[in-house]
Design a protein around this motif. Structure first.
Motif, PDB file in Angstrom:
ATOM      1  N   MET A 144       0.387  -1.132  -0.341  1.00 12.62           N
ATOM      2  CA  MET A 144       0.209  -0.109  -0.309  1.00 12.62           C
ATOM      3  C   MET A 144       0.800   1.196  -0.335  1.00 12.62           C
ATOM      4  O   MET A 144       1.525   0.984   0.982  1.00 12.62           O
ATOM      5  N   THR A 145       0.221   2.528  -0.455  1.00 14.69           N
ATOM      6  CA  THR A 145       1.819   3.161  -1.146  1.00 14.69           C
ATOM      7  C   THR A 145       0.762   4.385   0.205  1.00 14.69           C
ATOM      8  O   THR A 145       0.008   4.653   0.474  1.00 14.69           O
ATOM      9  N   ALA A 146       2.059   5.217   0.758  1.00 13.99           N
ATOM     10  CA  ALA A 146       1.696   5.812   1.892  1.00 13.99           C
ATOM     11  C   ALA A 146       0.231   6.904   1.215  1.00 13.99           C
ATOM     12  O   ALA A 146       0.771   7.497   0.067  1.00 13.99           O
ATOM     13  N   ARG A 147      -0.315   8.084   2.171  1.00 13.09           N
ATOM     14  CA  ARG A 147      -0.807   8.598   2.036  1.00 13.09           C
ATOM     15  C   ARG A 147      -0.006  10.370   2.457  1.00 13.09           C
ATOM     16  O   ARG A 147       0.927  10.403   3.323  1.00 13.09           O
ATOM     17  N   ILE A 148       0.407  11.095   1.729  1.00 14.73           N
ATOM     18  CA  ILE A 148       1.452  12.058   2.049  1.00 14.73           C
ATOM     19  C   ILE A 148      -0.236  13.717   0.638  1.00 14.73           C
ATOM     20  O   ILE A 148      -0.672  13.282  -0.184  1.00 14.73           O
ATOM     21  N   ARG A 149       0.395  15.013   0.516  1.00 13.51           N
ATOM     22  CA  ARG A 149       0.009  15.657   0.184  1.00 13.51           C
ATOM     23  C   ARG A 149       1.059  16.299   0.017  1.00 13.51           C
ATOM     24  O   ARG A 149       2.285  16.705   0.647  1.00 13.51           O
ATOM     25  N   LEU A 150       1.456  17.239  -1.263  1.00 14.91           N
ATOM     26  CA  LEU A 150       2.090  18.175  -1.736  1.00 14.91           C
ATOM     27  C   LEU A 150       1.409  19.382  -1.303  1.00 14.91           C
ATOM     28  O   LEU A 150       0.596  19.424  -2.149  1.00 14.91           O
ATOM     29  N   VAL A 151       2.750  20.847  -0.408  1.00 10.30           N
ATOM     30  CA  VAL A 151       1.696  21.258   0.473  1.00 10.30           C
ATOM     31  C   VAL A 151       3.096  22.731  -0.195  1.00 10.30           C
ATOM     32  O   VAL A 151       4.609  22.812  -0.100  1.00 10.30           O
ATOM     33  N   GLU A 152       2.553  23.551  -0.141  1.00  5.11           N
ATOM     34  CA  GLU A 152       3.615  24.447  -1.004  1.00  5.11           C
ATOM     35  C   GLU A 152       4.344  25.298   0.303  1.00  5.11           C
ATOM     36  O   GLU A 152       4.015  25.297   1.199  1.00  5.11           O
ATOM     37  N   VAL A 153       5.436  25.744  -0.009  1.00  5.43           N
ATOM     38  CA  VAL A 153       6.218  26.276   1.405  1.00  5.43           C
ATOM     39  C   VAL A 153       5.880  27.344   1.453  1.00  5.43           C
ATOM     40  O   VAL A 153       5.680  28.513   0.766  1.00  5.43           O
ATOM     41  N   THR A 154       5.165  27.748   3.096  1.00  3.21           N
ATOM     42  CA  THR A 154       4.955  29.183   3.381  1.00  3.21           C
ATOM     43  C   THR A 154       5.813  29.708   4.146  1.00  3.21           C
ATOM     44  O   THR A 154       6.458  28.916   4.556  1.00  3.21           O
ATOM     45  N   ASP A 155       5.681  30.984   4.526  1.00  3.81           N
ATOM     46  CA  ASP A 155       6.166  31.869   5.809  1.00  3.81           C
ATOM     47  C   ASP A 155       6.184  30.492   7.398  1.00  3.81           C
ATOM     48  O   ASP A 155       6.592  30.346   8.093  1.00  3.81           O
ATOM     49  N   ALA A 156       4.433  30.287   6.911  1.00  2.00           N
ATOM     50  CA  ALA A 156       4.000  29.292   7.932  1.00  2.00           C
ATOM     51  C   ALA A 156       4.692  27.794   7.923  1.00  2.00           C
ATOM     52  O   ALA A 156       4.713  27.195   9.730  1.00  2.00           O
ATOM     53  N   ASN A 157       5.086  27.023   7.200  1.00  2.00           N
ATOM     54  CA  ASN A 157       5.711  25.905   7.129  1.00  2.00           C
ATOM     55  C   ASN A 157       7.850  25.802   6.873  1.00  2.00           C
ATOM     56  O   ASN A 157       7.706  24.914   6.968  1.00  2.00           O
ATOM     57  N   CYS A 158       7.833  26.784   6.490  1.00  2.44           N
ATOM     58  CA  CYS A 158       9.062  26.833   5.905  1.00  2.44           C
ATOM     59  C   CYS A 158      10.014  26.311   6.924  1.00  2.44           C
ATOM     60  O   CYS A 158      10.987  25.697   6.416  1.00  2.44           O
ATOM     61  N   ASP A 159      10.023  27.158   8.331  1.00  4.08           N
ATOM     62  CA  ASP A 159      11.462  26.427   9.172  1.00  4.08           C
ATOM     63  C   ASP A 159      11.099  24.684   9.598  1.00  4.08           C
ATOM     64  O   ASP A 159      12.027  24.090   9.061  1.00  4.08           O
ATOM     65  N   ALA A 160       9.833  24.756   9.977  1.00  4.53           N
ATOM     66  CA  ALA A 160       9.332  22.754  10.193  1.00  4.53           C
ATOM     67  C   ALA A 160       9.938  22.186   8.113  1.00  4.53           C
ATOM     68  O   ALA A 160      10.483  20.770   8.423  1.00  4.53           O
ATOM     69  N   VAL A 161       9.656  22.248   7.477  1.00  5.24           N
ATOM     70  CA  VAL A 161      10.367  21.384   6.169  1.00  5.24           C
ATOM     71  C   VAL A 161      11.311  21.946   6.113  1.00  5.24           C
ATOM     72  O   VAL A 161      12.324  20.420   5.743  1.00  5.24           O
ATOM     73  N   ILE A 162      12.158  22.867   6.389  1.00  6.45           N
ATOM     74  CA  ILE A 162      13.962  23.136   6.632  1.00  6.45           C
ATOM     75  C   ILE A 162      14.210  21.693   7.005  1.00  6.45           C
ATOM     76  O   ILE A 162      15.261  21.040   6.926  1.00  6.45           O
ATOM     77  N   ALA A 163      13.803  21.761   8.392  1.00  4.63           N
ATOM     78  CA  ALA A 163      14.293  20.836   9.196  1.00  4.63           C
ATOM     79  C   ALA A 163      14.501  19.188   9.124  1.00  4.63           C
ATOM     80  O   ALA A 163      15.007  18.737   9.606  1.00  4.63           O
ATOM     81  N   VAL A 164      13.408  19.452   8.208  1.00  2.00           N
ATOM     82  CA  VAL A 164      13.928  17.492   7.097  1.00  2.00           C
ATOM     83  C   VAL A 164      15.156  17.791   6.754  1.00  2.00           C
ATOM     84  O   VAL A 164      15.868  18.318   5.637  1.00  2.00           O
ATOM     85  N   ARG A 165      15.724  16.224   7.764  1.00  2.00           N
ATOM     86  CA  ARG A 165      16.782  16.118   7.415  1.00  2.00           C
ATOM     87  C   ARG A 165      16.799  14.096   7.001  1.00  2.00           C
ATOM     88  O   ARG A 165      15.887  14.001   7.373  1.00  2.00           O
ATOM     89  N   VAL A 166      17.546  14.346   5.516  1.00  2.00           N
ATOM     90  CA  VAL A 166      18.043  12.546   5.118  1.00  2.00           C
ATOM     91  C   VAL A 166      18.858  12.629   5.948  1.00  2.00           C
ATOM     92  O   VAL A 166      19.618  12.714   7.501  1.00  2.00           O
ATOM     93  N   HIS A 167      19.318  11.282   6.249  1.00  2.00           N
ATOM     94  CA  HIS A 167      20.632  10.029   7.553  1.00  2.00           C
ATOM     95  C   HIS A 167      21.333  10.824   6.801  1.00  2.00           C
ATOM     96  O   HIS A 167      21.514  11.087   5.586  1.00  2.00           O
TER      97      HIS A 167
END
Length: 155
Positions: free
Chosen positions: A1-24
């Motif tokens: 089963m494929t995971a459920r995701i949403r593609l979301v525009e990067v905004t001032d409100a979510n930018c810091d949280a998105v930048i915090a996403v890091r690979v191994h």
């Protein structure tokens, strides 16, 4: 089963949280950070960068960036080039990568695109096996950075 995701525009409100996403850390040599992706997008407007945060529920789990409908030129693959795809270290192995590609492919087909091109650094730990399982095939080309070029037929 494929995971459920949403593609979301990067905004001032979510930018810091998105930048915090890091690979191994072991994957750093294969994929640039979200922050570096933003820098690349700003440095190369001719690549027509299109990017989205990837959310599972209310949590950012990844990031995707493409060159969107560009005229291929030296150093610029296209017209649709998967420039960046990353899944946060704590979210890998859950099907998010496949789910992101499924969403991107659906968007591209709706645009009338016939192929999606990407490239990856060769070597142990490369994402190339993931891309090949999805259906990308090597073109036989190597880009100016020494990366293997792969193509996905969208027809």
């Amino acid at each position: 089963m494929t995971a459920r995701i949403r593609l979301v525009e990067v905004t001032d409100a979510n930018c810091d949280a998105v930048i915090a996403v890091r690979v191994h850390p072991a994957q750093d040599r294969f994929v640039a950070s979200v922050e570096k992706s933003f820098e690349h997008a700003a440095e190369h407007p001719e690549a027509n960068p299109w990017f989205r945060a990837v959310f599972a529920g209310d949590e950012p789990v990844g990031f995707v960036m493409l060159s969107w409908d560009v005229t291929p030129a030296p150093g610029l693959l296209g017209p649709y080039f998967l420039w960046r795809l990353l899944i946060g270290a704590g979210h890998q192995g859950r099907g998010y990568g496949t789910a992101i590609l499924d969403e991107v492919v659906a968007l591209l087909r709706a645009e009338g695109a016939t192929e999606l091109v990407t490239s990856c650094v060769p070597g142990e730990g490369t994402p190339e096996p993931f891309y090949r399982r999805y259906g990308f095939v090597p073109t036989g080309e190597v880009d100016e950075d020494g990366e293997t070029v792969l193509r996905l037929d969208l027809r």
